[in-house]
Design an enzyme around this catalytic site. Structure first.
Site: not given
Ligand code: GCU
Length: 437
Positions: A276, A418, A272, A363
């Site tokens: 990144k 997720h 998540s 998402w």
């Molecule tokens: C949120 C956010 C995402 C991210 C995620 C996470 O959903 O919008 O961009 O990847 O959190 O890190 O759990």
């Protein structure tokens, strides 16, 4: 009008005006409320910036033009426009805090090592939780940041509990980690399997580096570099993702001094927002031989121009501290950005990269994550590698549980939400066997 009717008329006029105000207010609210798009036919028209055409418009026709001019250009664009510029590598010092010779059913050595990142008299310390197989010297390792503290990846009762800020969630109240959260993230870290496969595992609590909330970068690692950053324009200064990635590189600096870890065989993994982070770490530091992005989505592996699920405007609003201020320019204006996320994956070439999505993680735009890999494929081929496979990139978006893993760019779509699961790790370990081991 008879005087007796006056109060009634007044009452109705008042009610009608109140109703009108309410309707207008609700409409404004609705306009501001973000409604994600998941409809492929409603994606705005877009053209991806070409990874293989230089800023001056020249075609990148061979590996040396890529290495010497186009790759540095793209790296520069991501630093200036997306993640922000971080400082040069700082000095580190380390100290072993604990060592257990019989962890994981006697199969592993478990250590806690504090790595202090120093700038003049200021420093930030991160605690590395390190597992290495007992039977081997100098092992390849996976390194990944964790969300709730090192003590959450393993239920053992003697792993130290972070005293730093932790997000309130479940048993965490007042932003302090507790005994009750030991092992709560263990499902995402199959330590025994990793050890059985001959790898070490290193994890670090991301809040040791920079607590994950917007505070104008008063806490965490940012303030110690005030002097180094003073010459960097405000819009280009590093955000939290760049800080977390920076610390991953400092951990590799430490690996170079640890004889039980082979610093030439390091895979970086992140889920998540930390996915990144692993991509940006892989782009900025070639010592990561395999880069794994698990469900990283917007600002990670997903193409921003598709604007499916989370968008640039939305992420910059919810998490204003993750990227640099220049990234705000692309709120609802993705087409103006000189890069898109396929170029981030391209920065990792020719090293191995693996992107994973989940069917229930709309998402993060699974198809957008896959398309980034597809559009990074030509860069791998230019560098003489097989990209997404020797017979060319797949023509179709794969079905779930059908990994594409024969080249240097791996991808799978998993069923479910997720998360990081054993299925994901099984693919990463197989891929690592080919590219890291
Ligand atoms: C949120 C956010 C995402 C991210 C995620 C996470 O959903 O919008 O961009 O990847 O959190 O890190 O759990």
């Amino acid at each position: 009008m008879p005087p007796s009717l006056e109060p009634i008329v007044k009452f109705f006029t008042c009610s009608i005006s109140l109703l009108a105000v309410l309707i207008i207010h609700t409409k404004v609210l609705a306009q501001n409320r973000f409604v994600p798009n998941y409809d492929e036919s409603a994606i705005p028209a877009y053209e991806l910036p070409s990874a293989l055409i230089t800023n001056q418009g020249a075609a990148v026709t061979d590996a040396s033009i890529w290495k010497e001019s186009r790759r540095p250009e793209i790296l520069e664009l991501f630093a200036a426009e997306v993640y922000g510029r971080g400082p040069e590598a700082c000095e580190i010092q380390h100290q072993t805090i604990s060592k257990k010779s019989n962890a994981i059913g006697g199969k592993a050595i478990r250590r806690e090592v504090d790595v202090k990142m120093l700038t003049g008299s200021r420093s930030t310390t991160m605690r590395l939780l390190i597992y290495t197989p007992k039977s081997a010297a100098s092992v390849p390792v996976f390194i990944g940041l964790n969300f709730q503290g090192n003590h959450t990846v393993d239920a053992a009762d003697d792993i130290s509990i972070t005293k730093n800020w932790v997000r309130n969630r479940g048993d965490v109240k007042n932003n302090r980690a507790t005994e009750a959260t030991r092992g709560t993230a263990a499902g995402r870290w199959p330590i025994e399997t990793i050890i059985d496969r001959g790898y070490g595992l290193v994890t670090i609590y991301y809040g040791d580096i920079d607590p994950d909330f917007a505070d104008g970068f008063q806490n965490g690692i940012h303030p110690q570099f005030e002097k180094e950053m003073s010459s960097v324009p405000q819009g280009e200064r590093w955000g939290s993702i760049a800080a977390w990635a920076y610390a991953l590189s400092r951990a590799v600096d430490y690996f170079e001094q640890d004889e039980t870890i082979d610093a030439e065989r390091v895979a970086v993994i992140g889920h998540s927002r930390l996915g990144k982070t692993s991509l940006w770490a892989g782009a900025t530091d070639p010592r990561f031989k395999l880069v794994i992005s698990n469900n990283s989505g917007c600002g990670g592996a997903a193409l921003s121009r598709r604007a499916v699920g989370e968008t640039v405007a939305r992420i910059n609003t919810s998490f204003p501290h993750w990227f640099c201020d220049n990234y705000l320019k692309y709120n609802q204006n993705e087409n103006a950005c000189p890069v898109d996320q396929h170029m981030l994956i391209g920065l990792i070439a020719p090293r191995a990269v693996y992107v994973a999505s989940a069917t229930g993680d709309k998402w993060a735009d699974p198809r957008g994550e896959f398309l980034s890999c597809i559009h990074a494929d030509p860069i791998y081929r230019l560098l003489g590698n097989s990209g997404m496979g020797s017979s060319g990139p797949p023509a179709e978006f794969p079905t779930a549980q059908a990994p594409i893993n024969s080249g240097r760019v791996g991808y799978h779509l998993r069923t479910g939400k997720h998360d990081v699961t054993d299925y994901d790790w099984a693919q990463y370990l197989d891929f690592a066997d080919r590219h890291v081991k």
